[in-house]
Motif scaffolding. Structure first.
Motif, PDB file in Angstrom:
ATOM      1  N   VAL A  86      -9.152   4.259  38.081  1.00 51.38           N
ATOM      2  CA  VAL A  86     -10.067   3.654  37.116  1.00 51.38           C
ATOM      3  C   VAL A  86      -9.663   4.567  35.867  1.00 51.38           C
ATOM      4  O   VAL A  86      -9.532   5.607  35.496  1.00 51.38           O
ATOM      5  CB  VAL A  86     -11.318   3.881  37.460  1.00 51.38           C
ATOM      6  CG1 VAL A  86     -12.202   3.283  36.566  1.00 51.38           C
ATOM      7  CG2 VAL A  86     -11.707   3.281  38.939  1.00 51.38           C
ATOM      8  N   PRO A  87      -9.448   3.533  34.663  1.00 47.90           N
ATOM      9  CA  PRO A  87      -8.971   4.148  33.484  1.00 47.90           C
ATOM     10  C   PRO A  87     -10.245   4.949  32.771  1.00 47.90           C
ATOM     11  O   PRO A  87     -11.232   4.730  33.056  1.00 47.90           O
ATOM     12  CB  PRO A  87      -8.628   2.984  32.459  1.00 47.90           C
ATOM     13  CG  PRO A  87      -8.903   1.984  33.061  1.00 47.90           C
ATOM     14  CD  PRO A  87      -9.065   2.128  34.731  1.00 47.90           C
ATOM     15  N   PRO A  88      -9.783   6.105  32.068  1.00 44.92           N
ATOM     16  CA  PRO A  88     -10.966   6.985  31.715  1.00 44.92           C
ATOM     17  C   PRO A  88     -12.181   6.034  31.022  1.00 44.92           C
ATOM     18  O   PRO A  88     -13.363   6.532  31.414  1.00 44.92           O
ATOM     19  CB  PRO A  88     -10.434   7.664  30.381  1.00 44.92           C
ATOM     20  CG  PRO A  88      -8.884   7.815  30.891  1.00 44.92           C
ATOM     21  CD  PRO A  88      -8.668   6.403  31.394  1.00 44.92           C
ATOM     22  N   HIS A  89     -12.049   5.168  30.125  1.00 41.95           N
ATOM     23  CA  HIS A  89     -13.107   4.364  29.276  1.00 41.95           C
ATOM     24  C   HIS A  89     -14.052   3.552  30.188  1.00 41.95           C
ATOM     25  O   HIS A  89     -14.901   3.129  30.117  1.00 41.95           O
ATOM     26  CB  HIS A  89     -12.683   3.682  28.322  1.00 41.95           C
ATOM     27  CG  HIS A  89     -11.567   2.652  28.619  1.00 41.95           C
ATOM     28  ND1 HIS A  89     -10.482   2.826  28.890  1.00 41.95           N
ATOM     29  CD2 HIS A  89     -11.925   1.241  28.745  1.00 41.95           C
ATOM     30  CE1 HIS A  89      -9.539   1.525  29.160  1.00 41.95           C
ATOM     31  NE2 HIS A  89     -10.864   0.507  29.169  1.00 41.95           N
ATOM     32  N   GLN A  90     -13.597   3.464  31.655  1.00 43.42           N
ATOM     33  CA  GLN A  90     -14.135   2.823  32.609  1.00 43.42           C
ATOM     34  C   GLN A  90     -14.653   3.490  33.652  1.00 43.42           C
ATOM     35  O   GLN A  90     -15.271   2.925  34.687  1.00 43.42           O
ATOM     36  CB  GLN A  90     -13.396   1.576  33.122  1.00 43.42           C
ATOM     37  CG  GLN A  90     -13.012   0.574  32.181  1.00 43.42           C
ATOM     38  CD  GLN A  90     -11.988  -0.577  32.889  1.00 43.42           C
ATOM     39  OE1 GLN A  90     -11.567  -0.447  34.107  1.00 43.42           O
ATOM     40  NE2 GLN A  90     -11.409  -1.566  32.200  1.00 43.42           N
ATOM     41  N   ARG A  91     -14.858   4.842  33.446  1.00 42.93           N
ATOM     42  CA  ARG A  91     -15.192   5.713  34.551  1.00 42.93           C
ATOM     43  C   ARG A  91     -16.980   5.893  34.130  1.00 42.93           C
ATOM     44  O   ARG A  91     -17.595   6.704  35.332  1.00 42.93           O
ATOM     45  CB  ARG A  91     -14.528   6.857  34.574  1.00 42.93           C
ATOM     46  CG  ARG A  91     -13.161   6.972  35.060  1.00 42.93           C
ATOM     47  CD  ARG A  91     -12.415   8.080  35.274  1.00 42.93           C
ATOM     48  NE  ARG A  91     -11.120   7.756  35.845  1.00 42.93           N
ATOM     49  CZ  ARG A  91     -10.633   8.284  36.681  1.00 42.93           C
ATOM     50  NH1 ARG A  91     -10.933   9.718  37.013  1.00 42.93           N
ATOM     51  NH2 ARG A  91      -9.346   7.903  37.247  1.00 42.93           N
TER      52      ARG A  91
END
Ligand SMILES: Nc1ncnc2c1ncn2[C@@H]1O[C@H](COP(=O)(O)OP(=O)(O)OP(=O)(O)O)[C@@H](O)[C@H]1O
Length: 373
Positions: A86-91
């Protein structure tokens, strides 16, 4: 139905962060199995170079592990075999690094509301009050002090409504007074918000002030993990926990104040009370008290005509030779559900015939309490 990749067991706790991972970084090998409880503040504690930042980067999604997984509650953030990342901004993580990283051309208000979901609007005023940044809303970041900027960064992270707050050495680089001030806000904040916090630090006094749990990381491995109060009592960990050896921690509640003598009375969970230097908290406020191991003396009964203001009924729980001082024993004492440590000379222990199970009175000078956190 959603199937977990092989090797990933079902989640143990609702909002816990689970890390089971390996990562090779040059000559350094990070191999960690850590569960951060879904409530309270977990301090990630270790010497410089032990792997704290590397672990944080993996949790944040800025790096990928070579093997293993990271999961927040039910949600897999990273899993190597199934190539989940999961990319950082969607965590849904709120991250505050050592430097505040505010947008320089936005005012504080703009920084706070950037990326803020509608649902967080209701929280805005409370959070601004809690962090003491109401008077800064129209200022530009360049005009803020280091501590103020970090409070804004923490507010911004929280207003994204994260499921976990990651704080990477948030007090580093601040001077003594600013450090104390920000720590005060952080302690208040972490008690108010219902959000797990992973707090990276190598400062034991700071950790004693804020953390509920402790994860000790040494050379890329998790070597001790659990409730901070319990770990501070582990005589075998004294040396490795460095600065914690000098003090233990008691939880109490404010009862009342004696302004004439600038003292505050607090009560422990077993009903015993203590007098400590005046605190600025209303009755009922929970407080944590730091007591130096050298500030505790033992007596068979409360002596008469003593300058000690505090005598607590305790029971001796353990006596072991100190690894820090050859002339001393480390004595562990039980008070209700809590424990306290005292460092006494071996000679005193022998002459007083101290032994496990003996009821004693622990004498503590009022001025010995450090409750600024
Ligand atoms: N990209 C990289 N390449 C090679 N080695 C690395 C890399 N990143 C980290 N390391 C090494 O991994 C080890 C752990 O570093 P890390 O920054 O995680 O430690 P730390 O516990 O956060 O330290 P500090 O408290 O000083 O910030 C160090 O020996 C570091 O030199």
């Amino acid at each position: 139905m959603y199937h977990l990749p092989p090797g990933v067991p079902p989640a143990a706790e609702d909002n816990a962060l689970e890390c089971r991972l390996r990562k090779r970084l040059g000559g350094f090998d990070l191999d960690i199995a850590l569960t951060v409880p879904g409530r309270g503040v977990t301090a990630l504690f270790g010497e410089s170079g032990s792997g704290k930042t590397s672990l944080l980067r993996l949790v944040a999604g800025l790096d990928r592990p070579d093997a293993g997984y990271i999961r927040l509650g039910e949600r897999l953030l990273t899993e190597v075999v199934s190539r989940t990342h999961v990319p950082p901004h969607q965590r849904h993580l709120g991250i505050v690094f050592q430097e505040a990283r505010l947008f320089p051309h936005y005012r504080v208000r703009g920084n706070l509301t950037y990326g803020m979901p509608r649902a967080a609007r209701a929280q805005f005023d409370d959070l601004v009050a809690l962090l003491g940044i109401g008077h800064l809303l129209e200022r530009l970041p360049g005009t803020l002090s280091g501590g103020e900027a970090r409070r804004v960064a923490i507010g911004r992270a929280l207003l994204t409504q994260p499921r976990l707050l990651l704080l990477d050495e948030p007090l580093t680089g601040l001077d003594g007074e600013r450090k104390r001030e920000l720590l005060h806000y952080l302690v208040r904040l972490t008690r108010e918000i219902d959000l797990p916090v992973l707090y990276v630090s190598h400062d034991t006094a700071e950790i004693a002030a804020i953390a509920d749990h402790l994860a000790l990381i040494e050379q890329g491995r998790l070597t001790a993990h659990g409730q901070l109060d319990a770990l501070m009592m582990r005589l075998d960990l004294i040396e490795r926990l460095g600065g914690f050896d000098a003090a233990t921690r008691l939880s109490a509640r404010v009862v009342d104040h004696d302004p004439a003598y600038a003292l505050t009375r607090v009560v422990l969970d077993d009903g015993q009370t203590l007098r400590i230097p005046a605190l600025d908290h209303p009755p009922g406020t929970p407080v944590r008290l730091r007591v130096g191991v050298r500030d505790v003396a033992l007596a068979h009964a409360m002596p008469e005509g003593t300058s000690y203001r505090n005598g607590l009924a305790v029971v001796i729980d353990a006596i072991e030779p100190s690894t820090q001082e050859s002339s001393a024993n480390e004595v562990r004492l039980t008070i209700g559900h809590q424990q306290l440590r005292a460092r006494l000379t071996r000679q005193a222990c022998d002459e007083m015939q101290l032994s496990v199970g003996k009821p004693m009175v622990a004498l503590i000078r009022s001025v010995a309490f450090d409750s600024r956190f």
